[in-house]
Scaffold this motif. Structure first.
Motif, PDB file in Angstrom:
ATOM      1  N   SER A  47       0.762  -1.177   0.131  1.00  0.00           N
ATOM      2  CA  SER A  47      -0.129   0.039   0.102  1.00  0.00           C
ATOM      3  C   SER A  47       0.911   1.094  -0.018  1.00  0.00           C
ATOM      4  CB  SER A  47      -0.928  -0.184   1.100  1.00  0.00           C
ATOM      5  OG  SER A  47      -2.196  -0.967   1.055  1.00  0.00           O
ATOM      6  N   VAL A  51       0.483   4.323  -2.596  1.00  0.00           N
ATOM      7  CA  VAL A  51       0.374   5.664  -2.145  1.00  0.00           C
ATOM      8  C   VAL A  51       1.252   6.561  -2.709  1.00  0.00           C
ATOM      9  CG1 VAL A  51       0.666   7.120  -0.216  1.00  0.00           C
ATOM     10  CG2 VAL A  51      -0.711   4.931  -0.001  1.00  0.00           C
ATOM     11  N   ALA A  54       0.743   7.524  -6.654  1.00  0.00           N
ATOM     12  CA  ALA A  54      -0.379   8.229  -6.940  1.00  0.00           C
ATOM     13  C   ALA A  54      -0.100   9.558  -7.414  1.00  0.00           C
ATOM     14  CB  ALA A  54      -1.399   8.380  -5.637  1.00  0.00           C
ATOM     15  N   VAL A  61      -1.696  13.333  -0.557  1.00  0.00           N
ATOM     16  CA  VAL A  61      -1.642  11.950  -0.078  1.00  0.00           C
ATOM     17  C   VAL A  61      -0.481  11.629   0.477  1.00  0.00           C
ATOM     18  CG1 VAL A  61      -1.427   9.560  -1.123  1.00  0.00           C
ATOM     19  CG2 VAL A  61      -2.823  11.151  -2.332  1.00  0.00           C
ATOM     20  N   SER A  62       0.745  12.253   0.341  1.00  0.00           N
ATOM     21  CA  SER A  62       1.698  12.088   1.045  1.00  0.00           C
ATOM     22  C   SER A  62       1.655  12.539   2.487  1.00  0.00           C
ATOM     23  CB  SER A  62       2.992  12.715   0.503  1.00  0.00           C
ATOM     24  OG  SER A  62       3.273  12.274  -0.650  1.00  0.00           O
ATOM     25  N   ALA A  65      -0.305  10.067   4.396  1.00  0.00           N
ATOM     26  CA  ALA A  65       0.326   8.808   4.618  1.00  0.00           C
ATOM     27  C   ALA A  65       1.115   9.020   5.968  1.00  0.00           C
ATOM     28  CB  ALA A  65       1.069   8.593   3.472  1.00  0.00           C
ATOM     29  N   GLY A 121      -4.173   2.412   2.847  1.00  0.00           N
ATOM     30  CA  GLY A 121      -4.729   3.063   2.038  1.00  0.00           C
ATOM     31  C   GLY A 121      -5.959   3.716   2.079  1.00  0.00           C
ATOM     32  N   CYS A 124      -5.335   7.145   3.639  1.00  0.00           N
ATOM     33  CA  CYS A 124      -4.516   8.293   2.844  1.00  0.00           C
ATOM     34  C   CYS A 124      -5.309   8.865   1.905  1.00  0.00           C
ATOM     35  CB  CYS A 124      -3.367   7.491   2.205  1.00  0.00           C
ATOM     36  SG  CYS A 124      -2.033   6.936   3.405  1.00  0.00           S
ATOM     37  N   PHE A 125      -5.869   8.004   1.425  1.00  0.00           N
ATOM     38  CA  PHE A 125      -6.749   8.598   0.056  1.00  0.00           C
ATOM     39  C   PHE A 125      -8.123   9.440   0.426  1.00  0.00           C
ATOM     40  CE2 PHE A 125      -4.666   4.865  -2.248  1.00  0.00           C
ATOM     41  CZ  PHE A 125      -3.537   6.068  -2.665  1.00  0.00           C
ATOM     42  N   ILE A 181      -8.986   2.665  -2.779  1.00  0.00           N
ATOM     43  CA  ILE A 181      -7.596   2.720  -3.239  1.00  0.00           C
ATOM     44  C   ILE A 181      -7.554   2.701  -4.650  1.00  0.00           C
ATOM     45  CG2 ILE A 181      -5.279   1.436  -3.255  1.00  0.00           C
ATOM     46  CD1 ILE A 181      -6.288   0.469  -0.476  1.00  0.00           C
ATOM     47  N   ALA A 185      -6.308   6.117  -6.666  1.00  0.00           N
ATOM     48  CA  ALA A 185      -4.942   5.931  -6.903  1.00  0.00           C
ATOM     49  C   ALA A 185      -4.893   5.584  -8.506  1.00  0.00           C
ATOM     50  CB  ALA A 185      -4.201   4.901  -6.258  1.00  0.00           C
TER      51      ALA A 185
END
Length: 216
Positions: A47, A51, A54, A61-62, A65, A121, A124-125, A181, A185
């Motif tokens: 994942s 990530v 993406a 996103v980072s 994460a 995932g 994060c998203f 995800i 992504a």
């Protein structure tokens, strides 16, 4: 003492030393960094690869994460220290033996990998979506962190429930996480993404299928 007893003796002494140091800073670092972040970086690597591949709002996103990784590490650390107690204890990887048993062996690690990958995932998203939709950095932190902590505390309890409702709830959670995800992504759109992201996503799906199959 025979040579076969030596690993058990070492593990027992390690746990005893861990207990004796309870409350010290190095114990918290062990629990959150070694047990928490270390295992997460290893087991949730697929994942993490998705990530950071993406292409949609990569900064958001980072950020999500990092928040999710931090929240998961702290949650695992609190579980290791006994501050919170849900489900099966968060054991060391080397304490598991060969096999695909439900509560021991590498099957247990696959179950853990399924939870960590889908949770990372999803957090994060969804966190990135909140950020890019006007929620800002604070909204992203609250959503990504809240989803991570909530999932890691709730899923062990769900797993301990009777088989049929446990499977149903976990299957629904996994389906939602995998859908988020895949869509956010764009793992199957090779015109904008890397084929390795699709492969990593396939590994996450495999972890999920094995997890559900072992409890079927």
């Amino acid at each position: 003492m025979s040579s076969r007893d030596e690993p058990f003796w070492k593990n027992t002494n390690q746990r005893r030393r861990f207990d004796e140091r309870h409350g010290r800073l190095d114990v918290w670092l062990d629990a959150t960094i070694y047990y928490g972040l270390g295992q997460q970086l290893l087991l949730a690597l697929p994942s993490l690869w998705v990530v950071f591949q993406a292409v949609r709002t990569p900064v958001a996103v980072s950020t999500s994460a990092i928040v999710s990784l931090t929240a998961a590490s702290l949650t695992i650390g609190l579980s290791r220290l006994g501050v919170v107690s849900v489900g099966t204890p968060w054991t060391r990887i080397e304490e598991n033996s060969l096999g695909l048993g439900r509560d021991a062996g590498y099957g247990f690690l696959v179950q853990r990998a399924a939870v960590l990958n889908t949770t990372l995932g999803l957090a994060c998203f969804v966190g990135a979506f909140v950020d890019s939709s006007g929620g800002g950095l604070l909204g992203s932190i609250l959503v990504a962190g809240g989803l991570t902590v909530g999932a890691l505390l709730a899923l062990p309890t769900v797993r301990a429930a009777p088989r049929t409702p446990s499977l149903a709830v976990r299957a629904l959670y996994y389906a939602v996480s995998l859908s988020v995800i895949a869509l956010y992504a764009q793992v199957f759109d090779f015109s904008i993404g890397a084929p390795t992201a699709a492969f990593a996503f396939g590994l996450v799906c495999l972890f999920v299928l094995i997890d559900l199959w072992m409890d079927w």
